[in-house]
Design a protein around this motif. Sequence first.
Motif, short mmCIF file in Angstrom:
data_model
loop_
_atom_site.label_atom_id
_atom_site.label_comp_id
_atom_site.label_asym_id
_atom_site.label_seq_id
_atom_site.Cartn_x
_atom_site.Cartn_y
_atom_site.Cartn_z
N HIS A 1 2.14 7.63 -8.46
CA HIS A 1 3.56 8.19 -8.36
C HIS A 1 4.37 9.20 -8.71
O HIS A 1 5.06 9.86 -8.33
CB HIS A 1 4.47 6.71 -8.52
N ALA A 2 3.70 9.51 -9.96
CA ALA A 2 4.40 10.71 -10.82
C ALA A 2 3.86 11.96 -10.15
O ALA A 2 4.39 12.97 -10.94
CB ALA A 2 4.06 10.45 -12.20
N SER A 3 2.88 12.16 -9.62
CA SER A 3 2.19 13.41 -9.19
C SER A 3 3.23 14.03 -8.06
O SER A 3 3.95 13.47 -7.41
CB SER A 3 1.10 13.19 -8.44
N SER A 4 3.24 15.51 -8.36
CA SER A 4 3.98 16.16 -7.45
C SER A 4 2.69 16.61 -6.15
O SER A 4 3.54 17.25 -4.97
CB SER A 4 4.41 17.45 -7.97
N LEU A 5 1.84 16.42 -6.31
CA LEU A 5 0.88 16.60 -5.20
C LEU A 5 1.18 15.43 -3.87
O LEU A 5 0.98 14.24 -4.68
CB LEU A 5 -0.43 16.75 -5.79
N LEU A 6 1.55 15.68 -2.93
CA LEU A 6 1.80 14.78 -1.94
C LEU A 6 0.82 14.75 -0.58
O LEU A 6 0.42 15.88 -0.33
CB LEU A 6 3.42 15.06 -1.49
N ALA A 7 0.62 13.83 -0.20
CA ALA A 7 0.06 13.69 0.93
C ALA A 7 0.69 12.48 1.97
O ALA A 7 1.01 11.57 1.54
CB ALA A 7 -1.59 13.29 0.75
N THR A 8 0.36 12.60 3.21
CA THR A 8 0.97 11.56 4.17
C THR A 8 -0.03 10.76 4.78
O THR A 8 -1.07 10.92 5.20
CB THR A 8 1.52 12.40 5.33
N VAL A 9 0.58 9.50 4.66
CA VAL A 9 -0.22 8.16 5.31
C VAL A 9 -0.30 8.43 6.71
O VAL A 9 0.46 8.23 7.48
CB VAL A 9 0.28 6.95 4.87
N THR A 10 -1.69 8.61 7.06
CA THR A 10 -1.81 8.74 8.66
C THR A 10 -2.50 7.39 9.25
O THR A 10 -2.71 7.28 10.54
CB THR A 10 -2.58 9.88 9.09
N HIS A 11 -3.25 6.79 8.29
CA HIS A 11 -3.95 5.34 8.51
C HIS A 11 -4.22 4.52 7.55
O HIS A 11 -4.26 5.10 6.64
CB HIS A 11 -5.30 5.84 9.13
N LYS A 12 -4.22 3.21 7.76
CA LYS A 12 -4.38 2.21 6.69
C LYS A 12 -5.28 1.12 6.97
O LYS A 12 -5.21 0.64 8.21
CB LYS A 12 -3.22 1.78 5.91
N ALA A 13 -6.46 0.68 6.04
CA ALA A 13 -7.19 -0.54 6.52
C ALA A 13 -7.08 -1.31 5.30
O ALA A 13 -7.51 -0.85 4.19
CB ALA A 13 -8.56 0.02 6.86
N PHE A 14 -6.49 -2.44 5.72
CA PHE A 14 -6.50 -3.28 4.48
C PHE A 14 -7.86 -4.14 4.27
O PHE A 14 -8.61 -4.42 5.21
CB PHE A 14 -5.30 -4.71 5.22
N LYS A 15 -8.13 -4.05 3.07
CA LYS A 15 -9.65 -4.52 2.51
C LYS A 15 -9.43 -5.56 1.76
O LYS A 15 -10.41 -6.06 1.03
CB LYS A 15 -10.20 -3.46 1.70
N GLY A 16 -8.28 -6.26 1.49
CA GLY A 16 -7.99 -7.31 0.64
C GLY A 16 -7.38 -6.93 -0.76
O GLY A 16 -6.42 -6.66 -0.75
N ALA A 17 -8.38 -6.45 -1.60
CA ALA A 17 -7.81 -6.14 -2.95
C ALA A 17 -7.33 -4.69 -2.87
O ALA A 17 -6.46 -4.15 -3.76
CB ALA A 17 -8.97 -6.31 -3.93
N GLU A 18 -7.95 -4.03 -1.86
CA GLU A 18 -7.58 -2.47 -1.83
C GLU A 18 -7.12 -2.13 -0.46
O GLU A 18 -7.30 -3.03 0.55
CB GLU A 18 -8.50 -1.75 -2.19
N ILE A 19 -6.36 -1.16 -0.45
CA ILE A 19 -6.07 -0.64 1.18
C ILE A 19 -6.85 0.70 1.16
O ILE A 19 -6.85 1.47 0.07
CB ILE A 19 -4.56 -0.50 1.28
N LEU A 20 -7.73 0.93 2.15
CA LEU A 20 -8.37 2.24 2.34
C LEU A 20 -7.01 3.20 3.09
O LEU A 20 -7.08 2.86 4.38
CB LEU A 20 -9.67 2.22 3.19
N TYR A 21 -6.59 4.20 2.60
CA TYR A 21 -5.63 5.20 3.16
C TYR A 21 -6.29 6.26 3.83
O TYR A 21 -7.27 6.93 2.98
CB TYR A 21 -4.33 5.55 2.12
N THR A 22 -6.03 6.67 4.85
CA THR A 22 -6.35 8.11 5.40
C THR A 22 -5.26 8.88 5.07
O THR A 22 -3.99 8.50 5.49
CB THR A 22 -6.78 8.13 6.86
#
Length: 350
Positions: free
Chosen positions: A288-309
């Motif tokens: 959250h604190a980082s100034s390096l930003l990227a845009t979420v274009t896809h997400k795959a819910f894996k249970g404990a984690e989400i794999l974001y593109t």
Amino acid sequence: MNTALLQLTHIRQSYDEHHVINDLSLSLWKGEIGCFLGPSGCGKTTALRCIAGFESISDGEILINNRCVSDAKSAIPPEKRQIGMVFQDYALFPHLDVEANIGFGLHKLARSERNARVEEWLHIVQLSNVAKKYPHELSGGQQQRVALARALAPQPALLLLDEPFSNLDVSLREQLSLEVRDILKNQGATAILVTHDQSEAFAIADKIGVMYDGNIQQWDTAYNLYHRPANRLVADFIGQGVFLPGKVIDSQQIEIELGILKSPEPLTFAKNNIVDVLMRPDTIVHDHASSLLATVTHKAFKGAEILYTLQLTSGRKVLSLVSSHYNHDIGERIGIKLITEYIVAFKTVN
Ligand SMILES: Nc1ncnc2c1ncn2[C@@H]1O[C@H](COP(=O)(O)OP(=O)(O)OP(=O)(O)O)[C@@H](O)[C@H]1O
């Protein structure tokens, strides 16, 4: 003195004119679990069959316990190699009950010893309650446990397992592969497994050989295959990730669009070389604190984690594995930072 339990030295095998195994070498130590992993048709099963003695080799040498069992001129038959085998389809004797299946290879033992050994294995594979049942009365997982007990009861020097879990459903596959690993380790058994399932290979094996075109690209631990792949083929085959272009600054630093990566060890590239740098989904960490930003274009819910593109400023995309407590929407811009222990980079191919 060579102390590897299994040693393959530059072996080759072909069917007619078609070379299937090309100059394959490896060493497996006593008590180790090895694995051949690779895409369909790369020669995994053929390599296993050469070790078992079902296929002859045209070049090289196979040693089990320092004894040559195959070379270009001679081959010891499978039954004299002190190996046990477990097959994908279990291959149990349908007319024999569980006890008799497990005791099948123990005919040389006195009856009391044989009974004790069968009893012991029924206990190890937790099948004492179905000792009198026949294979068709058992589940797939139970049948594979019987096959394992039958193969290990005669105490072979080496156990060979050919896709042993592929007939089972995914959850059982994972559970059984962990169970089988515990059993093999408790028995001090040496084994080689064939699979095309990475998670199975990771769960069970100490050393994994990633195979392509009949040769092993890297024979290594799961950790090293994932974090330190020897070449692009292994990097592509193992795990997920994308390559980002980078410029070599000096012998220990590469600049990519997300910043400068530092390598703990000297890189083999020349200054100003343009390289492809491997970005695993765990290299890109949500912050959250980082100034390096990227845009979420896809997400795959894996249970404990989400794999974001995530799309970077340049338009290139990377993957990021994030705790599923951080549930972002498509189009959202999120803070990221880089965590790398080793830099994995390959010369850019044009
Ligand atoms: N008995 C055979 N005669 C001729 N060619 C064969 C024979 N067995 C296998 N091959 C060929 O050898 C190559 C390697 O086969 P192999 O079964 O070892 O691959 P694999 O990596 O185990 O594949 P899979 O994961 O699909 O089982 C393939 O091209 C296959 O067509």
